[in-house]
Design a protein around this motif. Sequence first.
Motif, PDB file in Angstrom:
ATOM      1  N   LYS A 143     -12.415  -9.294  11.093  1.00 54.60           N
ATOM      2  CA  LYS A 143     -11.168  -9.968  11.508  1.00 54.60           C
ATOM      3  C   LYS A 143     -11.224 -10.367  12.989  1.00 54.60           C
ATOM      4  O   LYS A 143     -10.314 -11.020  13.475  1.00 54.60           O
ATOM      5  CB  LYS A 143      -9.957  -9.052  11.323  1.00 54.60           C
ATOM      6  N   PHE A 151      -2.894  -6.046   8.513  1.00 50.90           N
ATOM      7  CA  PHE A 151      -4.113  -5.237   8.686  1.00 50.90           C
ATOM      8  C   PHE A 151      -3.896  -3.989   9.542  1.00 50.90           C
ATOM      9  O   PHE A 151      -4.755  -3.124   9.612  1.00 50.90           O
ATOM     10  CB  PHE A 151      -5.226  -6.069   9.348  1.00 50.90           C
ATOM     11  N   THR A 185      -4.360  -0.030   8.522  1.00 53.24           N
ATOM     12  CA  THR A 185      -4.854  -0.012   7.139  1.00 53.24           C
ATOM     13  C   THR A 185      -6.385  -0.059   7.200  1.00 53.24           C
ATOM     14  O   THR A 185      -6.965  -0.366   8.246  1.00 53.24           O
ATOM     15  CB  THR A 185      -4.389  -1.241   6.319  1.00 53.24           C
ATOM     16  N   THR A 186      -7.005   0.207   6.081  1.00 57.54           N
ATOM     17  CA  THR A 186      -8.467   0.166   6.025  1.00 57.54           C
ATOM     18  C   THR A 186      -8.988  -1.272   6.168  1.00 57.54           C
ATOM     19  O   THR A 186     -10.185  -1.488   6.217  1.00 57.54           O
ATOM     20  CB  THR A 186      -8.981   0.785   4.709  1.00 57.54           C
ATOM     21  N   GLN A 187      -8.063  -2.217   6.236  1.00 55.09           N
ATOM     22  CA  GLN A 187      -8.450  -3.620   6.473  1.00 55.09           C
ATOM     23  C   GLN A 187      -8.732  -3.918   7.945  1.00 55.09           C
ATOM     24  O   GLN A 187      -9.150  -5.030   8.279  1.00 55.09           O
ATOM     25  CB  GLN A 187      -7.326  -4.560   5.998  1.00 55.09           C
ATOM     26  N   ASP A 188      -8.491  -2.953   8.813  1.00 50.06           N
ATOM     27  CA  ASP A 188      -8.744  -3.176  10.244  1.00 50.06           C
ATOM     28  C   ASP A 188     -10.249  -3.035  10.503  1.00 50.06           C
ATOM     29  O   ASP A 188     -10.736  -2.002  10.960  1.00 50.06           O
ATOM     30  CB  ASP A 188      -7.936  -2.182  11.087  1.00 50.06           C
ATOM     31  N   THR A 189     -10.964  -4.115  10.198  1.00 49.88           N
ATOM     32  CA  THR A 189     -12.432  -4.106  10.257  1.00 49.88           C
ATOM     33  C   THR A 189     -12.946  -5.263  11.126  1.00 49.88           C
ATOM     34  O   THR A 189     -12.188  -6.203  11.423  1.00 49.88           O
ATOM     35  CB  THR A 189     -13.015  -4.235   8.827  1.00 49.88           C
TER      36      THR A 189
END
Length: 337
Positions: A308, A298, A301-305
């Motif tokens: 998590k 993550f 990346t744009t997954q760092d939300t």
Amino acid sequence: MIKTLCLRVLLLSFAVTAVSCDHDKNASQVRAQSPASIPPAQTPKLTLPPDSGPPPSIDGARAMQYVNEIVAFGPRPVGSANHKKVENYILAHLKNDTVEQDAFTADTPEGKFPVHNIIAKFPGTKDGIVVIASHYDTNYPLRNTSFVGANDGGSSSALLLEFANQLRGKPREGYSIWLVWDDAEEAIKPDTEVPFLDDSLYGINHLAEKWERDGTLKKMKAFLLADMVGDADLNIERDTNSTAWLEDVVYEAATRLGYQSHFFARTQGVSDDHLPFVKRGVPCADFIDFNYGYNDVFWHTTQDTVDKLSPKSLEIVGGTMLETIRILDKMDPLPPK
Ligand SMILES: [Zn+2]
């Protein structure tokens, strides 16, 4: 924060390994070790004060709310309108505190950018300063994506706002605590184009130089850094670039609070905002979880939300940082730098 690709690869290995990475010689000695092996003490046995008094309190839910609010501004790379909004958001929380602002223009490979460090000072009765820092900008090369750095820059900046809540209005029996939201920590150019350490840490480098000139550095007893501290699956690294005896104090603090299973299963050298102070001989400890999702999938990346993250992780790191300072307050004298 910054790191090298080879670091990621090494996290897969439990063998003790040392390799050289092209991007960052400073952090090239990387070790990964089995979670089963307890890190050995790297310094002579410390004389620690007894465990006494109530443990520090941190409101994890409130800190998490701050993460949500910071992330809601959207990507906040240096020079952007969102970045300005987050500056104002942090300053609004500190409106009744003693705040110093360190604003300057950074010359970067992408041109000049306004950089704005924010410092909130909470006085103590003891002579000396402990600094707790976090960067609040998001990665510049990802500026045109939905990258919001919930964990990377968001979690730690929110935690510092919660520290301010805990410190505000209470006389401190111990060192003064200065909270620092440092800016332009992230690289401006992709790592593949410009070496990390030539193009990052703009704000904290500026502050370290300033504090060296004006004598503040001599009063600093420790520099504690928070970075990527909200991961629900929390595993704080033992960082070999940090000061060994201070890392031992951190582990003691975590143990006193019953949080030791979240600390130091892995050992590695991390390049982060603490390096300008490491270089100048200030005892440093980097609180960082460098494995964000399996194999750090993550990170950047744009997954760092926010989905998590966990309020409990903020509570664990926040409590351990404050307990570390409580131990330092009573360690007299501190080990030599
Ligand atoms: Zn980052």
